[in-house]
Design an enzyme around this catalytic site. Structure first.
Site, PDB file in Angstrom:
ATOM      1  N   HIS A  18       0.776  -1.374  -0.080  1.00 21.23           N
ATOM      2  CA  HIS A  18       0.018   0.067   0.143  1.00 21.23           C
ATOM      3  C   HIS A  18       0.853   1.424  -0.090  1.00 21.23           C
ATOM      4  O   HIS A  18       0.496   2.261  -0.580  1.00 21.23           O
ATOM      5  CB  HIS A  18      -0.824  -0.136   1.093  1.00 21.23           C
ATOM      6  N   HIS A  40      -7.909  -8.112  -7.518  1.00 17.82           N
ATOM      7  CA  HIS A  40      -8.516  -8.713  -6.561  1.00 17.82           C
ATOM      8  C   HIS A  40      -8.539  -7.686  -5.383  1.00 17.82           C
ATOM      9  O   HIS A  40      -7.752  -7.531  -4.527  1.00 17.82           O
ATOM     10  CB  HIS A  40      -7.579  -9.896  -6.024  1.00 17.82           C
ATOM     11  N   SER A  97      -6.540  -1.480  -0.668  1.00 21.71           N
ATOM     12  CA  SER A  97      -6.459  -0.707  -1.917  1.00 21.71           C
ATOM     13  C   SER A  97      -7.384   0.026  -2.354  1.00 21.71           C
ATOM     14  O   SER A  97      -7.145   1.178  -2.844  1.00 21.71           O
ATOM     15  CB  SER A  97      -5.679  -1.496  -2.881  1.00 21.71           C
ATOM     16  N   GLU A 115     -13.822  -8.252  -7.655  1.00 21.55           N
ATOM     17  CA  GLU A 115     -13.734  -9.353  -6.474  1.00 21.55           C
ATOM     18  C   GLU A 115     -14.361 -10.608  -6.940  1.00 21.55           C
ATOM     19  O   GLU A 115     -15.550 -10.448  -7.468  1.00 21.55           O
ATOM     20  CB  GLU A 115     -14.402  -8.628  -5.148  1.00 21.55           C
ATOM     21  N   ASP A 140     -14.123 -12.642 -12.161  1.00 19.72           N
ATOM     22  CA  ASP A 140     -12.750 -13.003 -12.103  1.00 19.72           C
ATOM     23  C   ASP A 140     -11.943 -11.929 -12.837  1.00 19.72           C
ATOM     24  O   ASP A 140     -11.771 -11.429 -13.999  1.00 19.72           O
ATOM     25  CB  ASP A 140     -12.597 -13.956 -13.384  1.00 19.72           C
ATOM     26  N   GLY A 141     -10.974 -11.336 -11.792  1.00 20.27           N
ATOM     27  CA  GLY A 141     -10.307  -9.954 -12.062  1.00 20.27           C
ATOM     28  C   GLY A 141      -9.511 -10.122 -13.167  1.00 20.27           C
ATOM     29  O   GLY A 141      -9.142  -9.354 -13.854  1.00 20.27           O
ATOM     30  N   ASP A 160      -3.097  -8.489  -7.310  1.00 23.22           N
ATOM     31  CA  ASP A 160      -2.900  -8.799  -6.025  1.00 23.22           C
ATOM     32  C   ASP A 160      -3.608 -10.115  -5.468  1.00 23.22           C
ATOM     33  O   ASP A 160      -4.679 -10.052  -4.729  1.00 23.22           O
ATOM     34  CB  ASP A 160      -3.242  -7.586  -5.014  1.00 23.22           C
TER      35      ASP A 160
END
Length: 272
Positions: A18, A40, A97, A115, A140-141, A160
């Site tokens: 971060h 994510h 994030s 997400e 699905d990212g 991530d």
């Protein structure tokens, strides 16, 4: 290894991720409006009296951060965000994030977070309520971020994953390579745990095979990489790093390793 966000919120790896994301965002904003894409996203905001109490990693991460008087500027920037979310003192709430980015967006910037889990996506949308030009999407990212990147010029992308699936390393590398190949102006930051060198080196080889773009590797090793079942450190791998990224990453990783690591811990920054 399970790296579900809510269990590990506020740990040392979050501090690395971060703090560097805040710097990347500020630097990218200096070049003009930016769209941030997050594969994510997680819940967006975490109550550390919840799931995080089971791992107690926040005690060795953000709680120590906030109790430390000497913080370099890029670490202080993250500490300031945490303090704002805890106006009564202490460290109950920690921003993921999505909330960190949303709080820093300019009038012409935007954020889209993905997400996979429906229940977590609901928390993500709740955490983003009240912010302009932000979206939380279910799906699905890896796939959705590619489609979103095709509609966006020079995005800043965070990959991530929770590393619960055996193909996370492969899909993270392939997604980053695809985005940068399609848009050489994109900046892609990939977070990974450091468990053993073989797994990490394989990920870097896969990434390098997919793109010839400049790539920075920022590592915070808190202990020797001798136990592949334990997160011994973490890395942020930045494809197309902006000017100044090496120094920024060294400041962040060096502080985290020195302050939170075992004897012999170290931060390293190098180029692929």
């Amino acid at each position: 290894m399970n790296y579900r966000h809510s269990f590990h919120a506020g740990n040392f790896a979050d501090l690395v991720k971060h703090a560097l994301m805040l710097w990347l965002l500020r630097t990218r904003q200096a070049a003009g409006p930016v769209v941030v894409l997050d594969t994510h996203a997680g819940a967006g905001l975490y109550d550390l009296t919840g799931d995080a109490t089971r791992s107690r990693e926040a005690e060795a991460g953000v709680e120590r951060l906030m109790a430390t008087a000497e913080r370099p500027p890029l670490i202080e920037a993250l500490a300031s965000e945490v303090a704002t979310l805890n106006p009564g003192g202490g460290v109950r709430f920690y921003p993921g994030s999505p909330v960190l980015v949303a709080r820093r967006l300019g009038a012409d910037d935007a954020y889209v977070g993905f997400e996979l889990r429906e229940e977590v996506a609901g928390l993500l949308r709740e955490s983003l309520t009240g912010f302009a030009r932000v979206r939380g999407e279910i799906g699905d990212g890896y796939d959705l971020v590619r489609a979103e990147a095709r509609r966006t010029k020079a995005p800043l992308v965070l990959i991530d994953p929770p590393f619960e699936r055996p193909d996370d390393y492969l899909r993270a590398a392939d997604t980053a390579a695809a985005i940068v190949t399609a848009d050489p102006g994109a900046i892609v930051a990939i977070w990974t745990p450091l468990k053993d060198l073989e797994t990490f080196d394989g990920f870097l080889r896969r990434l390098a095979a997919g793109t010839k773009a400049p790539t920075l590797v920022a590592e915070a090793r808190l202990r020797p990489l001798t136990n592949p079942m334990k997160m011994n450190g973490c890395a942020m791998v930045v494809v197309n790093p902006p000017a100044g990224a090496d120094a920024a990453a060294a400041e962040i990783c060096g502080w985290v390793a020195r302050t939170l690591g075992d004897a012999g811990a170290k931060g390293e920054v190098w180029r692929v």
